[in-house]
Design a protein around this motif. Structure first.
Motif, PDB file in Angstrom:
ATOM      1  N   ALA A  61      58.836  38.106  51.702  1.00 37.86           N
ATOM      2  CA  ALA A  61      58.926  39.140  50.698  1.00 37.86           C
ATOM      3  C   ALA A  61      57.549  39.960  50.362  1.00 37.86           C
ATOM      4  CB  ALA A  61      59.285  38.546  49.447  1.00 37.86           C
ATOM      5  N   LYS A  62      56.608  39.000  50.428  1.00 44.43           N
ATOM      6  CA  LYS A  62      55.226  39.738  50.184  1.00 44.43           C
ATOM      7  C   LYS A  62      54.773  40.645  51.261  1.00 44.43           C
ATOM      8  CE  LYS A  62      50.440  38.639  49.228  1.00 44.43           C
ATOM      9  NZ  LYS A  62      49.273  37.646  48.858  1.00 44.43           N
ATOM     10  N   LYS A  63      55.191  40.252  52.559  1.00 44.10           N
ATOM     11  CA  LYS A  63      54.878  40.915  53.522  1.00 44.10           C
ATOM     12  C   LYS A  63      55.528  42.165  53.792  1.00 44.10           C
ATOM     13  CE  LYS A  63      56.890  39.350  57.474  1.00 44.10           C
ATOM     14  NZ  LYS A  63      57.043  38.578  58.418  1.00 44.10           N
ATOM     15  N   TYR A  64      56.860  42.122  53.371  1.00 41.81           N
ATOM     16  CA  TYR A  64      57.624  43.288  53.370  1.00 41.81           C
ATOM     17  C   TYR A  64      57.017  44.471  52.351  1.00 41.81           C
ATOM     18  CZ  TYR A  64      60.803  40.373  56.045  1.00 41.81           C
ATOM     19  OH  TYR A  64      61.619  39.594  56.904  1.00 41.81           O
TER      20      TYR A  64
ATOM     21  N   SER B 230      64.450  39.372  52.434  1.00 43.94           N
ATOM     22  CA  SER B 230      63.704  38.045  52.289  1.00 43.94           C
ATOM     23  C   SER B 230      64.177  37.051  51.764  1.00 43.94           C
ATOM     24  CB  SER B 230      62.435  38.368  51.761  1.00 43.94           C
ATOM     25  OG  SER B 230      62.675  38.759  50.369  1.00 43.94           O
ATOM     26  N   GLU B 231      65.731  37.332  51.049  1.00 41.03           N
ATOM     27  CA  GLU B 231      66.258  36.124  50.507  1.00 41.03           C
ATOM     28  C   GLU B 231      65.239  35.590  49.410  1.00 41.03           C
ATOM     29  OE1 GLU B 231      67.448  33.441  53.359  1.00 41.03           O
ATOM     30  OE2 GLU B 231      69.101  34.719  54.286  1.00 41.03           O
ATOM     31  N   ALA B 232      64.388  36.342  48.871  1.00 44.88           N
ATOM     32  CA  ALA B 232      63.720  35.847  47.815  1.00 44.88           C
ATOM     33  C   ALA B 232      64.022  36.818  46.462  1.00 44.88           C
ATOM     34  CB  ALA B 232      62.117  36.238  48.008  1.00 44.88           C
ATOM     35  N   GLU B 233      63.582  36.371  45.183  1.00 39.33           N
ATOM     36  CA  GLU B 233      63.729  36.769  44.218  1.00 39.33           C
ATOM     37  C   GLU B 233      62.501  37.383  43.702  1.00 39.33           C
ATOM     38  OE1 GLU B 233      65.041  34.805  40.887  1.00 39.33           O
ATOM     39  OE2 GLU B 233      66.308  33.300  42.066  1.00 39.33           O
ATOM     40  N   ILE B 234      62.599  38.909  43.471  1.00 41.47           N
ATOM     41  CA  ILE B 234      61.509  39.781  43.079  1.00 41.47           C
ATOM     42  C   ILE B 234      61.724  40.439  41.929  1.00 41.47           C
ATOM     43  CG2 ILE B 234      60.296  41.806  43.736  1.00 41.47           C
ATOM     44  CD1 ILE B 234      61.066  41.299  46.656  1.00 41.47           C
ATOM     45  N   GLU B 235      60.515  40.272  40.948  1.00 45.90           N
ATOM     46  CA  GLU B 235      60.356  40.749  39.603  1.00 45.90           C
ATOM     47  C   GLU B 235      59.068  41.814  39.527  1.00 45.90           C
ATOM     48  OE1 GLU B 235      62.136  41.781  36.211  1.00 45.90           O
ATOM     49  OE2 GLU B 235      62.976  40.011  37.726  1.00 45.90           O
ATOM     50  N   LEU B 236      59.433  42.945  39.064  1.00 48.97           N
ATOM     51  CA  LEU B 236      58.190  43.954  38.825  1.00 48.97           C
ATOM     52  C   LEU B 236      58.038  43.970  37.651  1.00 48.97           C
ATOM     53  CD1 LEU B 236      56.001  45.868  39.923  1.00 48.97           C
ATOM     54  CD2 LEU B 236      57.993  47.815  39.728  1.00 48.97           C
ATOM     55  N   PHE B 237      56.751  43.560  36.917  1.00 50.34           N
ATOM     56  CA  PHE B 237      56.489  43.826  35.706  1.00 50.34           C
ATOM     57  C   PHE B 237      55.576  45.193  35.495  1.00 50.34           C
ATOM     58  CE2 PHE B 237      56.723  39.286  36.491  1.00 50.34           C
ATOM     59  CZ  PHE B 237      57.611  38.535  35.457  1.00 50.34           C
ATOM     60  N   GLU B 238      56.253  46.070  35.282  1.00 46.91           N
ATOM     61  CA  GLU B 238      55.546  47.232  35.237  1.00 46.91           C
ATOM     62  C   GLU B 238      54.530  47.695  34.280  1.00 46.91           C
ATOM     63  OE1 GLU B 238      58.202  50.766  35.435  1.00 46.91           O
ATOM     64  OE2 GLU B 238      60.352  49.257  35.779  1.00 46.91           O
ATOM     65  N   ARG B 239      54.509  46.934  33.047  1.00 50.90           N
ATOM     66  CA  ARG B 239      53.614  47.167  32.119  1.00 50.90           C
ATOM     67  C   ARG B 239      52.098  46.446  32.698  1.00 50.90           C
ATOM     68  NH1 ARG B 239      54.425  45.384  25.963  1.00 50.90           N
ATOM     69  NH2 ARG B 239      55.914  47.366  26.259  1.00 50.90           N
ATOM     70  N   ASP B 240      52.343  45.319  33.268  1.00 52.87           N
ATOM     71  CA  ASP B 240      51.098  44.647  33.801  1.00 52.87           C
ATOM     72  C   ASP B 240      50.732  45.033  35.220  1.00 52.87           C
ATOM     73  OD1 ASP B 240      50.746  43.153  31.323  1.00 52.87           O
ATOM     74  OD2 ASP B 240      52.421  41.842  32.039  1.00 52.87           O
ATOM     75  N   LEU B 241      51.553  45.693  35.963  1.00 51.52           N
ATOM     76  CA  LEU B 241      51.612  46.052  37.365  1.00 51.52           C
ATOM     77  C   LEU B 241      51.336  44.718  38.126  1.00 51.52           C
ATOM     78  CD1 LEU B 241      49.433  49.229  37.236  1.00 51.52           C
ATOM     79  CD2 LEU B 241      51.815  49.085  37.596  1.00 51.52           C
TER      80      LEU B 241
ATOM     81  N   GLY C 127      66.098  54.316  41.810  1.00 46.37           N
ATOM     82  CA  GLY C 127      67.040  53.262  41.117  1.00 46.37           C
ATOM     83  C   GLY C 127      66.784  52.038  41.458  1.00 46.37           C
ATOM     84  N   GLY C 128      65.636  51.445  42.149  1.00 50.46           N
ATOM     85  CA  GLY C 128      65.376  50.178  42.136  1.00 50.46           C
ATOM     86  C   GLY C 128      65.830  49.499  43.664  1.00 50.46           C
ATOM     87  N   LYS C 129      66.421  50.586  44.405  1.00 49.07           N
ATOM     88  CA  LYS C 129      66.887  50.114  45.712  1.00 49.07           C
ATOM     89  C   LYS C 129      66.207  49.554  46.622  1.00 49.07           C
ATOM     90  CE  LYS C 129      70.996  53.329  45.233  1.00 49.07           C
ATOM     91  NZ  LYS C 129      71.917  54.166  46.123  1.00 49.07           N
ATOM     92  N   THR C 130      64.744  49.956  46.614  1.00 51.70           N
ATOM     93  CA  THR C 130      64.082  49.396  47.667  1.00 51.70           C
ATOM     94  C   THR C 130      63.345  47.835  47.445  1.00 51.70           C
ATOM     95  OG1 THR C 130      62.805  51.579  48.173  1.00 51.70           O
ATOM     96  CG2 THR C 130      61.704  49.830  48.695  1.00 51.70           C
ATOM     97  N   LYS C 131      63.372  47.827  46.176  1.00 47.35           N
ATOM     98  CA  LYS C 131      62.924  46.367  45.467  1.00 47.35           C
ATOM     99  C   LYS C 131      64.344  45.300  45.918  1.00 47.35           C
ATOM    100  CE  LYS C 131      63.185  45.192  41.147  1.00 47.35           C
ATOM    101  NZ  LYS C 131      63.928  43.783  41.109  1.00 47.35           N
ATOM    102  N   GLU C 132      65.451  45.972  45.627  1.00 44.67           N
ATOM    103  CA  GLU C 132      66.625  45.395  45.961  1.00 44.67           C
ATOM    104  C   GLU C 132      66.584  44.945  47.592  1.00 44.67           C
ATOM    105  OE1 GLU C 132      70.403  43.656  44.489  1.00 44.67           O
ATOM    106  OE2 GLU C 132      68.443  44.105  43.642  1.00 44.67           O
ATOM    107  N   LYS C 133      66.514  45.924  48.435  1.00 44.23           N
ATOM    108  CA  LYS C 133      66.574  45.715  49.942  1.00 44.23           C
ATOM    109  C   LYS C 133      65.609  44.634  50.275  1.00 44.23           C
ATOM    110  CE  LYS C 133      64.882  49.157  52.164  1.00 44.23           C
ATOM    111  NZ  LYS C 133      64.542  50.489  52.647  1.00 44.23           N
TER     112      LYS C 133
END
Length: 581
Positions: free
Chosen positions: A51-54, A26-37, A15-21
């Motif tokens: 955020a990148k480290k986590y 990290s207090e950063a905004e994270i976006e996953l573009f699933e088509r382009d990976l 349900g996207g919970k890991t990305k949200e965590k």
């Protein structure tokens, strides 16, 4: 950051919970573009780095132990050694215990290797987050370890006490301890830890019990409050508590009439902290931050007012404060407005309070609204619109200029479906998402659904305006799919046992035959379907005659019966016919 298909699923989580965590810690905004990976991070340089480290740490868990190097620590890492025999206990089934700690303290946690080496007696647990979250998670893990491996704390106590000392913004961060005597631990813990959580919440410190020791972590000021509150807690066992409230900004005193004391405290008086009182009243002390104290004070006032009408509200008038900071407004109810604004078991009041983000409490016929200026203004508007709905449609213009509202235009054929019987579906969605929703007119007189809440929500959160919007869209799609399915099929059922009819031109004209007499008899002699009412509200029944014995089938008004399948076609679903004798 380019990732693989498997990594994308792991980073996203259920349900996207890991990305949200990861974004939360990290207090950063994270976006996953699933088509382009591609995983995109937005924020400050430090936020993006974290955020990148986590994300890299989470993805590394998929293939084996995570290797932590020296450059991993950006002031956001606590490393804790966990004995091998306690690792499974700390992890929990399918990692549930660690996940619950992460949720509670807003941290990211996983077991790892340091420098590629591994100790056969201990596992390294990495805890990422802010200083308070890391300490809360660390002490909670140590409490679990001490249960499984008694005496382990004594081996590492010095490291725990000195960790992060003075590393907060005030430079006073630290940890104090208190050793419990005899049965003091159970009293300080409370049922299911409620007393400990109460002390932690009111003082602002991290309060955790490990073995028979209490740990207080935080700034010097919050540690002092936590220890004082603990002392007052035990003082209640010996009698009235004497507290000097002069020059304190964390205490509120409330006069309670003597005949209401038992009503307020309940069966066990020790659950509330009373100071010694004289005369016809006693004083109740409420400790904690300003917002929490005001909410508790108003709750107590409401209880006293119910028992002793007029004690707090006599002579009160409407009040609207212009103060930008925390303050309290008052609104007097008239006639039957109170019961309408309260709702069944207070559900309407709680709904408005949650959606506005303010404190809303009814003391007698007076509504007290506490919070900062925009919270009080929002709550007052919600109350006004709620009461206006009793007189007809409400007009709200310029919704686009508000930051707490989402408007949705509902297709005409879906409005009744979305609102439900007397608004039941809207009430259900409000309760699930913590919002305030109703149909309102815009400046042109067009009706649309407006969703109000101070919390915008997120794509994965089950609270806030976005969550409510998803629920409404789901209902609209369900209705449209259902209507499309019904229009695409012939809703008329064929006659009982009759073959498909040939085209009119090809059908031979049947020879005339005498009409069978209408009869209410049963068996083969009966030749025609006779309607017969059943004693079941607006339901009806048909009595069918054929070569088979008589059969009664329950049906709704206007619904056909398909005798071959034994089903009744009714609405959106087929329900099994009820064969009656």
């Amino acid at each position: 950051m380019k990732i693989t298909d498997d990594d994308a699923a792991f980073v996203l989580g259920k349900g996207g919970k890991t990305k949200e965590k990861i974004a939360r810690v990290s207090e950063a905004e994270i976006e996953l573009f699933e088509r382009d990976l591609i995983l995109e991070f937005r924020g400050s340089k430090l936020q993006r780095r974290r955020a990148k480290k986590y994300a890299e740490g989470v993805m590394a868990q998929r293939t084996g132990p995570v290797n932590i190097t020296a450059d991993y620590d950006d002031g956001d890492l606590t490393m804790l050694q966990v004995p091998q025999e306690a690792v499974g206990f700390v992890t929990g089934r399918a990692g549930n215990f660690l996940r619950s700690i992460e949720e509670q303290w807003r941290t990211l946690m996983f077991f790892c290797e340091v420098g590629g080496s591994r100790n056969k007696d201990y596992e390294k647990l990495a805890i990422f987050g802010d200083i308070r979250g890391r300490r809360g998670a660390e002490l909670l893990v140590l409490s679990a370890v001490e249960t499984k491996v008694p005496g382990y704390l004594d081996k590492i106590k010095d490291d725990v006490m000195n960790r992060d000392r003075g590393k907060d913004e005030t430079g006073t961060w630290g940890t104090d301890t208190l050793t419990f005597q005899d049965d003091e631990l159970s009293y300080a813990l409370g049922k299911q830890g409620t007393t400990r959580k109460k002390l932690e919440r009111s003082s602002g410190a991290v309060v955790q019990y490990i073995g028979h020791q209490a740990f207080f972590s935080g700034t010097k000021e919050v540690r002092r409050k936590a220890k004082e509150y603990m002392k007052w807690l035990f003082d209640q066992l010996e009698g009235p508590v004497h507290v000097d409230t002069d020059n304190r900004d964390d205490c509120t005193l409330v006069d309670i009439p003597s005949d209401c004391v038992g009503y307020i405290t309940g069966a066990r008086r020790a659950t509330l902290g009373f100071m010694e009182g004289r005369g016809a009243s006693e004083k109740l002390i409420i400790c904690g931050p300003e917002r929490g104290r005001r909410g508790a004070e108003l709750k107590v006032m409401s209880g006293v007012e119910a028992k002793n009408p007029g004690y707090f509200t006599k002579g009160l008038k409407d009040k609207t404060s212009d103060k930008k900071g925390f303050d309290t407004d008052r609104l007097l109810f008239r006639d039957d407005e109170l019961s309408y604004s309260l709702g069944k078991q207070g559900t309407t009041r709680k709904k408005l309070e949650g959606a506005a983000g303010a404190i809303l409490e009814y003391v007698g016929h007076v509504a007290f609204i506490a919070g900062i200026y925009k919270e009080r203004k929002r709550c007052r508007e919600f109350l006004t619109w709620l009461l206006a709905q009793r007189r007809g449609s409400v007009t709200i213009a310029n919704i686009s200029s508000r930051e707490d509202a989402t408007e949705m235009h509902i297709p005409d054929n879906c409005k009744g479906w979305v609102t439900g019987n007397r608004g039941s579906e809207l009430r259900r969605m409000e309760a699930e998402t913590g919002t305030f929703m109703f149909m309102a007119l815009d400046e042109r007189g067009d009706e649309r659904l407006v969703i109000f809440c101070h919390n915008a929500g997120s794509k994965v959160s089950d609270k806030g305006r976005m969550a409510a919007e998803r629920l409404v869209n789901d209902m609209i799609q369900e209705k449209l799919r259902d209507d499309g399915g019904r229009r695409g099929k012939d809703s008329r059922s064929p006659s009982r046992g009759a073959p498909a009819r040939a085209p009119a031109a090809a059908r031979p004209r049947a020879a005339a035959r005498p009409r069978a007499a209408r009869t209410r008899g049963a068996g083969p002699a009966a030749a025609e379907v006779l309607p017969r009412r059943l004693d079941s509200g607006n339901a009806a029944a048909v009595v069918a005659a054929s070569e088979a014995p008589w059969e009664k089938v329950g049906w709704r008004s206007g619904v056909k019966v398909r005798s071959g399948s034994g089903h009744v076609r009714s609405g959106r679903k087929q329900t099994k016919a009820l064969n009656l004798p």
